[in-house]
Write an enzyme that holds these catalytic residues in place. Structure first.
Site, PDB file in Angstrom:
ATOM      1  N   TYR A   1       1.072  -8.057  -6.123  1.00 50.87           N
ATOM      2  CA  TYR A   1       1.297  -7.604  -7.493  1.00 50.87           C
ATOM      3  C   TYR A   1       1.101  -8.733  -8.508  1.00 50.87           C
ATOM      4  O   TYR A   1       0.610  -8.504  -9.607  1.00 50.87           O
ATOM      5  CB  TYR A   1       2.732  -7.097  -7.657  1.00 50.87           C
ATOM      6  CG  TYR A   1       2.949  -5.658  -7.281  1.00 50.87           C
ATOM      7  CD1 TYR A   1       2.821  -5.232  -5.965  1.00 50.87           C
ATOM      8  CD2 TYR A   1       3.312  -4.730  -8.237  1.00 50.87           C
ATOM      9  CE1 TYR A   1       3.045  -3.914  -5.624  1.00 50.87           C
ATOM     10  CE2 TYR A   1       3.536  -3.407  -7.903  1.00 50.87           C
ATOM     11  CZ  TYR A   1       3.407  -3.012  -6.597  1.00 50.87           C
ATOM     12  OH  TYR A   1       3.623  -1.703  -6.268  1.00 50.87           O
TER      13      TYR A   1
ATOM     14  N   LYS B   1       3.360  -7.358   8.112  1.00 56.09           N
ATOM     15  CA  LYS B   1       2.091  -7.146   8.816  1.00 56.09           C
ATOM     16  C   LYS B   1       1.689  -8.489   9.407  1.00 56.09           C
ATOM     17  O   LYS B   1       0.593  -9.016   9.158  1.00 56.09           O
ATOM     18  CB  LYS B   1       1.046  -6.582   7.821  1.00 56.09           C
ATOM     19  CG  LYS B   1      -0.249  -6.100   8.449  1.00 56.09           C
ATOM     20  CD  LYS B   1      -0.143  -4.806   9.223  1.00 56.09           C
ATOM     21  CE  LYS B   1      -1.447  -4.474   9.912  1.00 56.09           C
ATOM     22  NZ  LYS B   1      -1.342  -3.352  10.858  1.00 56.09           N
TER      23      LYS B   1
ATOM     24  N   ASP C   1       2.778  -0.408   9.524  1.00 58.74           N
ATOM     25  CA  ASP C   1       2.195   0.872   9.962  1.00 58.74           C
ATOM     26  C   ASP C   1       3.151   1.605  10.894  1.00 58.74           C
ATOM     27  O   ASP C   1       3.401   2.802  10.758  1.00 58.74           O
ATOM     28  CB  ASP C   1       0.800   0.665  10.594  1.00 58.74           C
ATOM     29  CG  ASP C   1       0.725  -0.495  11.583  1.00 58.74           C
ATOM     30  OD1 ASP C   1       1.702  -1.246  11.705  1.00 58.74           O
ATOM     31  OD2 ASP C   1      -0.336  -0.640  12.249  1.00 58.74           O
TER      32      ASP C   1
ATOM     33  N   ASP D   1       7.114  -0.546  -2.119  1.00 60.82           N
ATOM     34  CA  ASP D   1       6.726   0.514  -3.052  1.00 60.82           C
ATOM     35  C   ASP D   1       6.340   1.766  -2.270  1.00 60.82           C
ATOM     36  O   ASP D   1       6.819   2.870  -2.545  1.00 60.82           O
ATOM     37  CB  ASP D   1       5.530   0.018  -3.886  1.00 60.82           C
ATOM     38  CG  ASP D   1       5.060   1.041  -4.908  1.00 60.82           C
ATOM     39  OD1 ASP D   1       5.921   1.706  -5.516  1.00 60.82           O
ATOM     40  OD2 ASP D   1       3.837   1.162  -5.105  1.00 60.82           O
TER      41      ASP D   1
ATOM     42  N   ASP E   1       8.709   5.562  -1.608  1.00 62.52           N
ATOM     43  CA  ASP E   1       8.252   6.911  -1.975  1.00 62.52           C
ATOM     44  C   ASP E   1       8.295   7.813  -0.738  1.00 62.52           C
ATOM     45  O   ASP E   1       8.700   8.982  -0.808  1.00 62.52           O
ATOM     46  CB  ASP E   1       6.807   6.888  -2.508  1.00 62.52           C
ATOM     47  CG  ASP E   1       6.728   6.752  -4.033  1.00 62.52           C
ATOM     48  OD1 ASP E   1       7.615   6.097  -4.613  1.00 62.52           O
ATOM     49  OD2 ASP E   1       5.781   7.295  -4.638  1.00 62.52           O
TER      50      ASP E   1
END
Ligand code: NAD
Ligand code: IPM
Ligand code: MN
Length: 355
Positions: A136, A185, A217, A241, A245
């Site tokens: 970001y 990751k 994942d 983020d 959701d």
């Protein structure tokens, strides 16, 4: 006690209006509210999504209640003028590096979830999302390449950034089920290798917390397969983020999940913070009375708890929300027909029955 109110765009003002009705009902003594412009609303009035006067208002407050930003009218603006820069700017300018996003099923309301009721019943987790770093806030740009224009975004985390969010996460886990899952990751990214090694290092200070690691994942898969295994999750800005959701759909709707963004600054009453639903400005339903205001109302509860030291009032709001959901007051996002205002009415009425 000063609260800055930044309603923003789309459904932001609609859901914040309901949260303010709830706040009004509490009649807290010594409260002052200031309202400021952010997002597209600010851009159209001041040529900037985060005007200096809004930032000053934020700095002078004990807490911020934020709606949402984002609007099609700004889609063609350069990135630094897009509405989303308002929330990104507030998070970075105010040093709000820890974003707490709780996701818990509402008892008896498992049918609201996209998951099987037995699976939904097990959800009680909290995502601790790092909010000031990652891809970001890395350098970005566009360059020519053999394949035409190429966009690039630098992803990085240094040890200091990981350490401070790690301490927040371990302390949060200590206050919950003492189980912390760090999501990364590390099988591919150098950023994640440093993240994982630093998590392990900080974990030595918290021997009571069981720390495990999961690739993002797999975490996305486990979140829908068996979300009950998670207590506290700590992860970077981008993965947090996305996973939050996803967690909202596991609970029932993105219109239900609140968040607190905290830094190090302490005020007279608690920790300075910004509070907002995890959802956005939802242009597809804006202006139609279809937005679920629960996430904004629960964000107000978090504000009262963390920034103003009003635990009893926070708990009262949470019980009122649980109450109206148990009564079956649902908007379209949950398969019902109650409007934004009717859900607000029901919460305010329910508050009066709870001491
Ligand atoms: P969104 O969260 O706004 O909407 C996603 C979907 O969920 C839509 O179908 C929407 O109708 C629904 N939804 C969201 N909130 C709801 C609510 N309270 N009640 C009922 N339904 C709800 O995400 P998006 O569509 O990807 O983004 C729209 C805009 O919002 C974009 O400009 C984006 O950048 C911005 N955004 C802002 C924030 C923020 O201000 N913190 C967060 C996310 C997205
Ligand atoms: C959120 C939003 C923001 C983010 C956007 C609007 C910049 O999606 O608060 O979850 O990506 O952090
Ligand atoms: Mn988001």
């Amino acid at each position: 006690m000063k609260i800055a109110i930044f309603p923003g765009d789309g459904i932001g003002p609609e859901v914040v209006a309901q949260a303010l009705r709830v706040l009004d009902e509490l009649s807290l003594p010594g409260l002052t509210l200031f309202e400021g412009d952010v997002g597209a609303a600010a851009y159209h009035r001041h040529d900037h999504p985060l005007p200096e006067e809004t930032l000053e208002m934020a700095r002078a407050a004990d807490a911020i209640l934020f709606g949402a930003v984002g609007d099609f009218s700004c889609d063609d603006l350069p990135r630094h003028l897009r509405p989303e820069q308002a929330i990104l700017g507030l998070r970075s300018e105010l040093g709000l590096f820890a974003n707490l996003r709780p996701a818990a099923g509402f008892p008896g309301l498992e049918h609201l979830s996209s998951l099987k009721p037995d699976v939904a019943r097990s959800i009680d987790l909290l995502v601790v999302r790092e909010l000031n770093g990652d891809v970001y806030f890395g350098e970005k740009g566009e360059r020519d390449s053999d394949g035409g224009r190429e966009g690039w975004d630098a992803m990085s985390y240094n040890e200091a950034e990981v350490r401070r969010i790690a301490h927040t996460a371990f302390r949060t886990a200590m206050g919950r089920g003492k189980k912390l899952t760090s999501v990364d990751k590390a099988n591919v990214l150098e950023t994640s290798r440093i993240w994982r090694e630093t998590m392990i290092e900080v974990g030595r200070d918290y021997p009571e917390v069981a720390l495990d690691h999961m690739y993002v994942d797999n975490a996305a898969m486990q979140l829908v397969k068996s979300p009950g295994q998670f207590d506290t999750i700590v992860t970077g800005n981008l993965f947090g983020d996305i996973l939050s959701d996803q967690a909202s759909a596991c609970v029932g709707s993105i219109g239900l999940l609140a968040s607190a963004s905290l830094g190090e600054r302490q005020t007279e009453y608690g920790t300075f913070g910004l509070y907002e639903p995890i959802h956005g400005s939802a242009p597809d339903i804006a202006g139609q009375g279809k937005a679920n205001p629960v996430a904004a109302v629960l964000s107000l509860a978090m504000l009262l708890r963390h920034s103003l030291g009003c635990e009893a009032e926070a708990a009262r709001i949470e019980r009122a929300v649980e109450g109206i959901l148990t009564d079956g007051v649902f908007g379209g996002d949950l398969g019902g027909s109650a409007s934004t205002g009717e859900i607000g009415d029901a919460i305010v009425r329910k508050l009066l029955t709870i001491s």
